[in-house]
Every structure is written in C-alpha cells, then in structure tokens.
Motif scaffolding. Sequence first.
Motif, PDB file in Angstrom:
ATOM      1  N   GLN A 198       0.820  -1.190  -0.067  1.00 38.32           N
ATOM      2  CA  GLN A 198       0.004   0.046  -0.078  1.00 38.32           C
ATOM      3  C   GLN A 198       0.829   1.265  -0.079  1.00 38.32           C
ATOM      4  O   GLN A 198       1.835   1.281   0.679  1.00 38.32           O
ATOM      5  N   LEU A 199       0.365   2.161  -0.921  1.00 39.77           N
ATOM      6  CA  LEU A 199       1.251   3.554  -1.067  1.00 39.77           C
ATOM      7  C   LEU A 199       0.532   4.685  -0.049  1.00 39.77           C
ATOM      8  O   LEU A 199      -0.658   4.210   0.497  1.00 39.77           O
ATOM      9  N   PRO A 200       1.264   5.487   0.298  1.00 41.44           N
ATOM     10  CA  PRO A 200       0.768   6.533   1.314  1.00 41.44           C
ATOM     11  C   PRO A 200      -0.552   7.151   1.119  1.00 41.44           C
ATOM     12  O   PRO A 200      -1.437   7.642   1.783  1.00 41.44           O
ATOM     13  N   ASP A 201      -0.818   7.302  -0.221  1.00 41.84           N
ATOM     14  CA  ASP A 201      -1.951   7.792  -0.875  1.00 41.84           C
ATOM     15  C   ASP A 201      -3.297   6.916  -1.015  1.00 41.84           C
ATOM     16  O   ASP A 201      -4.358   7.327  -1.450  1.00 41.84           O
ATOM     17  N   GLY A 202      -3.095   5.767  -0.736  1.00 40.92           N
ATOM     18  CA  GLY A 202      -4.108   4.609  -0.946  1.00 40.92           C
ATOM     19  C   GLY A 202      -4.028   3.967  -2.080  1.00 40.92           C
ATOM     20  O   GLY A 202      -4.777   2.794  -2.192  1.00 40.92           O
ATOM     21  N   ARG A 203      -3.207   4.307  -3.197  1.00 43.21           N
ATOM     22  CA  ARG A 203      -2.903   3.331  -4.186  1.00 43.21           C
ATOM     23  C   ARG A 203      -2.194   2.095  -3.961  1.00 43.21           C
ATOM     24  O   ARG A 203      -1.431   2.179  -2.871  1.00 43.21           O
ATOM     25  N   LEU A 204      -2.285   1.119  -4.547  1.00 45.63           N
ATOM     26  CA  LEU A 204      -1.578  -0.236  -4.475  1.00 45.63           C
ATOM     27  C   LEU A 204      -0.477  -0.346  -5.601  1.00 45.63           C
ATOM     28  O   LEU A 204      -0.779  -0.172  -6.702  1.00 45.63           O
ATOM     29  N   LEU A 205       0.781  -0.513  -4.725  1.00 45.24           N
ATOM     30  CA  LEU A 205       1.792  -0.810  -5.894  1.00 45.24           C
ATOM     31  C   LEU A 205       2.028  -2.066  -6.295  1.00 45.24           C
ATOM     32  O   LEU A 205       1.838  -3.026  -5.172  1.00 45.24           O
ATOM     33  N   ILE A 206       2.027  -2.580  -7.347  1.00 48.49           N
ATOM     34  CA  ILE A 206       2.198  -3.958  -7.790  1.00 48.49           C
ATOM     35  C   ILE A 206       3.373  -4.162  -8.818  1.00 48.49           C
ATOM     36  O   ILE A 206       3.575  -3.454  -9.728  1.00 48.49           O
ATOM     37  N   GLU A 225       0.439   0.888 -10.427  1.00 45.05           N
ATOM     38  CA  GLU A 225      -0.261   1.397  -9.257  1.00 45.05           C
ATOM     39  C   GLU A 225      -1.622   0.999  -9.690  1.00 45.05           C
ATOM     40  O   GLU A 225      -2.128   1.330 -10.924  1.00 45.05           O
ATOM     41  N   PHE A 226      -2.302   0.602  -8.741  1.00 47.08           N
ATOM     42  CA  PHE A 226      -3.851   0.492  -8.992  1.00 47.08           C
ATOM     43  C   PHE A 226      -4.541   1.542  -7.957  1.00 47.08           C
ATOM     44  O   PHE A 226      -4.261   1.911  -6.912  1.00 47.08           O
ATOM     45  N   ASP A 227      -5.177   2.293  -8.827  1.00 49.54           N
ATOM     46  CA  ASP A 227      -5.746   3.423  -8.082  1.00 49.54           C
ATOM     47  C   ASP A 227      -7.327   3.028  -7.594  1.00 49.54           C
ATOM     48  O   ASP A 227      -8.226   2.642  -8.468  1.00 49.54           O
ATOM     49  N   PRO A 228      -7.702   2.922  -6.440  1.00 45.95           N
ATOM     50  CA  PRO A 228      -8.905   2.687  -6.120  1.00 45.95           C
ATOM     51  C   PRO A 228     -10.144   3.397  -6.386  1.00 45.95           C
ATOM     52  O   PRO A 228     -11.044   2.875  -6.239  1.00 45.95           O
TER      53      PRO A 228
END
Length: 641
Positions: free
Chosen positions: A125-133, A266-269
């Motif tokens: 998980q990244l600080p802004d809520g995105r997920l790094l894959i 990055e996956f943007d929720p």
Amino acid sequence: MGYRPRPKVRKALLVGSALAVLGGLNAPAAIGFARHEYHRYRIDQPAYKAAYGHWDLLAMPAKYRVNSIHATLLPTGDVLLIAGSGNNIRHFEGGSFDSTLWDPAHGTFKKIPTPKDLFCGGHAQLPDGRLLIAGGTAAYEVLKGDVKRAGGAMFVKDEDPDHSRTFPKGTLFRSPAGQIYAAQRSVTVPHATKAVDPDTGEVTITPGQARVYVEASEDGPSHGTNTAEQYRIVGLTGRAADNFYGMAQRLGMDKRDFQGIREAYEFDPWSEKYVQVRSMKDARWYPTLVGLPSGKVLAVSGLDDVGQINPGDNEIFDPATRTWSAAPHEYFPTYPSLFTMRGDRLFYSGSNAGYGPADQGREPGMWNLRTGAFTPVPGLADSDALETSSSLLLPPAQKQQVMVLGGGGVGESSLATARTAIVDLGGTDPVWRPGPDLPEKTRYLNSVIMPDDTVFTTGGSRDYRGKGASDILRAQFYDPATNTLTRAASPTVGRDYHTEALLLPDGRVAVFGGDPLFGDKADTVPGTFQQRIEIYTPPYLYRTERPRLGTGPKTVARGAHATYPVRSALPVATARLIRPGSATHVTDIDQRSVALAFTRTRDGITVTVPDDPSLVPPGWYMLFVTDSRHTPSQGQWVHVP
C-alpha cells in the motif's frame, strides 16, 4: 398456538427424523448423514456462534470468480483480487489476465482490465491509498523432461558509446556453427561507456550489456551448446553488426524455472484502474514489497528474467517521482516476510515461500537499512521449517513483537511443524521464546490481526500443497495477553497454497484461494483451484451490543489529536489503527495494529496518533474502538499523511 418443542426436544426430533428417513439405507451412510445434519444444526445455534463464530460462503456470480493469488483491502472498502494468469499456463499463453473488485458492504463485483501477468508479483500500500504492484510472470516453468528446445541466458552487448538499442521479442542470434536462437522477450541494451586516460589519452570502451532468455529455433538437444560463444544478431550489417552481438556460456535442455518481469503498476482504488509506472531495474517473480516509514517501498528477492534467484540487488520505489533506485544489498529467499521496526530497521522473521537454497538466507534477523548490517536473532525452534510459515507483527505494534506460526521444509518437503514462537525486539539481545503449539503440524496458515488485539488463524495443510488430502479444516484465536490458543468454528473449505485472508472494516474475515496439487488422497487426480470465498464472523459480532463509532476527521497527522463520537453501552477500553491487509502466499506484512492513547469526552473520545513513522507508516488505516468486553466497533477510514 401450535406446539413448539423445547431446544433439547427439537434436537432429538431432528436426529430421529433424519435416521427414520434413512432407515432403508445402509447403516454407515445413515449415521454419517445424521451426524452431518446435527453438526449443521449445532453450528447454527446462537450459543455456538457466540462461543466460536460462524462461517458463510459468499454468493459470487461465476463470471466474477478468479483464481485469487493476491488480495488487498483498499481504502474504499473494496477488496482487489488479482489472479493474472492464475497459475494456469493456458491463460498465460492466451494473454488472459484477470482481476476482480469486490465491494463487501454492498455485495457487488466488477471485472478489472489487467494489463500484464501480475501472477506472483509483489505489492504494498502506498501513502495515498494506491496499491503498488511490481513484478509478475514472464514465463512459466518447464520441467526438465518436458523441455523441447535448448535455451538459456544471452548477454547482448553494445560497443557503441553513442547509442543504446532495443531488440524486440523474436530477435534472432546466430552461433558460429549456424544455429539460430530467438529472444523470448524484448531487451534494451544500454550504450557503451567511454573513458579517456588523462595522462596517455588512451580511450577505453566498456560495452553496455543486457540479458535476455533465448531458445533454439528447432527442437532437440543437438541444438544446444556447452561452450562460451559469440553470436551475431541476424539482420544487422556494417558497424551495427560489429557493435551489437550476443554472448552465452551455455544453452542447454535444463529445467526452465518461472521467470519474472520488470514492469510495475499502481492500482488506483478510486478510478479502479491500473496505471503503469517506471519499471524496476531487475525482473522479479515472487518478490516482497515493504512499505517504509518514509512512504517509499522496498522491493527484495524474486526470480529474475532467466529464472535465477536475485542475489540481493534490492530496489526502492519513490511514489513522489514513480521511479526506482538502488537499495542496500542483502540476499533473501523468495517472498521473505520483512517487518518495519523502530530505528530504520527491518526484521526478517525467516518466513518465506518457495525458492532459494536451504542453506542461504534462512536465518531470522534484524536488517539495518542505514548501515546495511544484518544481525541474526537466534533461538527459533524448527528453524528448518520456515518455508510456507505465517508471521506477523503482534498487536499492538508498540510492543515490537513478531510471531511465527507453523511452516514446512524447503521445496516439496513433507516436513511440517506445529511450532509457534515469539520474539521481543524492543530490547537488546532479542531471543525467540516458544508460543503454544498449533493443534497439528501446519503449512500455509493464514493469520489476521483482529480489532480486539487477538490473532485469527485459519486453514493450511499438513503436507506440501495439500498432498494426500491433508488440508486442515481448523481455525483458532491466539491471544498475546495470555499466550494461548482457543478454538474457533471450523471452516468448510480447505485452503493451502495460494490462499489469502483479510480483516474487513465490519470486523469479519474473508478468506480466498486454495491451490492443491492433487484432488484426491492418493495424489492421482490433478487439483482444482478453489474459487469460493468464505467469510468468518467472529464471536464478538454475536453479542447484543457493539460500540458505534461515528464519523470524525478523515485525516490525522502523526502526533495530532482527533475527536470521534462514540455510542456504547459499556466504557471504551481501546482504540486501534489497523493498516489494511495485502496478502499473497500466506505473506501479509502490510497489516499492523497501532494502539492509540485516548481520553473520553462527553460524547466520544479524543485519540492521539503516535508521532513515530516507524510505528505508523503513512497511509490509510481503519480506526476501531472496543468496549470493556473487547467488542469492536465498525472500522472508520483514517488517513495518516
């Protein structure tokens, strides 16, 4: 009013009716059916649920089902399930890569276009809520007896100091003997470097190089070679043919391991899309990604672009620039469990999954990212059974205690252990101490941090990938305060390899996946990937009252205070920030629970977030409060910037 039998009478009538209906069947079948029906009746009773909890299967439409390899709870409350090719070579060869987004609150699902085979990548998980894959699959393994064509690593050289060059997948290399080998993916070769001796004026050219996996153009061992040779690149002429060429030591019929990719996304929720970012320097398959106190992400380990384990060349992703840079060197087996601790340190519990020699990188220890020093931590029992073990930072994180549960031997070993152990890393000279044994020897155990400071563990198998029908239908709670395990309701679905478990914001636990090697006890029938999702409702949700945590500030800085309304019949006992889980291969190092100091107000509580970023890395958290009976509220999302 009609007659309503008392509970004990109803129980007897139920069993008696079942036996009467089956009176014409053989006795063992009748008795087995009756026991099954009585068990179903028993686990549905309010008293049983209040003591042990309850499992339910999620009604999931077939078109949304995936081979869940990765599962992450996002700050929107949705769960992202990533399959990629889902350990299915036909999907890989057909370019069929899947992800599903599940909204537990509304019971809805959505298919997400997936740009690359993210199967067996790493994520954080990244600080802004995105997920790094980062990382994933470039090639599936091929066992030695199934290898048709000679292949291996080709180093492509560039002696031109002024130009780099990208060669596409399918580029052909010709040996001095005329044999042809094809690149299995594109490769970019950096330009050569030129150095001038200031005293003599002599110019030295150091070729640039990049590596790519190549295969012979024809089947059979006669097209392999065991000698170091230089290869011409088909289609190049003149100076280009002199400047660009291939070098290989051996191209043979050896087993081909899984191969990794360099790509990162990055996956943007909120937009529900994958966005490509700068690729890593090294390809990685089975890597671990670790969120750091700075908000950056460390990537370690993994199999590279030719199927060899990374020797310890680690990288750091900066979400501000979306770029990668070199990190301190340290070797780990694939999917190592690394936990952010106080003082810019990472603790390696020894838990890992799958690849690497048995005598290297297996010892737990503390890794100082500032100095690069690695200090072993001794005393762990069954230290040869850490592969496929579970580990976590025990709640609350302030205690700086890490627990290891179960595990097995390296590779396709039948070795397994019931051992659990805890290490206190808050003082000097930490040493492992034993915890309570699991009910049986267990590999692939999932462990989830709960809002009441317990740890919920479920599933696993006694043998490698559930061989011999060895899946374990058990679950239990570990209580750090008493160092004890207590029984929970038993799941109905077996889970072994490729399983994940996540805490949901409402306090339940969702469990995904399961990839047994075989489908029968004799190990003669291929296994089937488990696509059903099972949800566990803990005993605390069967109590008559639970605290109601109202909405308050969505953003709270470290060291700051925030006030939230609370309605509770009992006094508030604890407040916790729980980082949402991001799990794969029984590895979930994102999850952590942080204790918050609080004061009671007339209508609620005022909490204080610790000011230590190694305790509270930046990102989104779920805020839970519990009452004096340890019953938690619904979680509220809070962002720590």
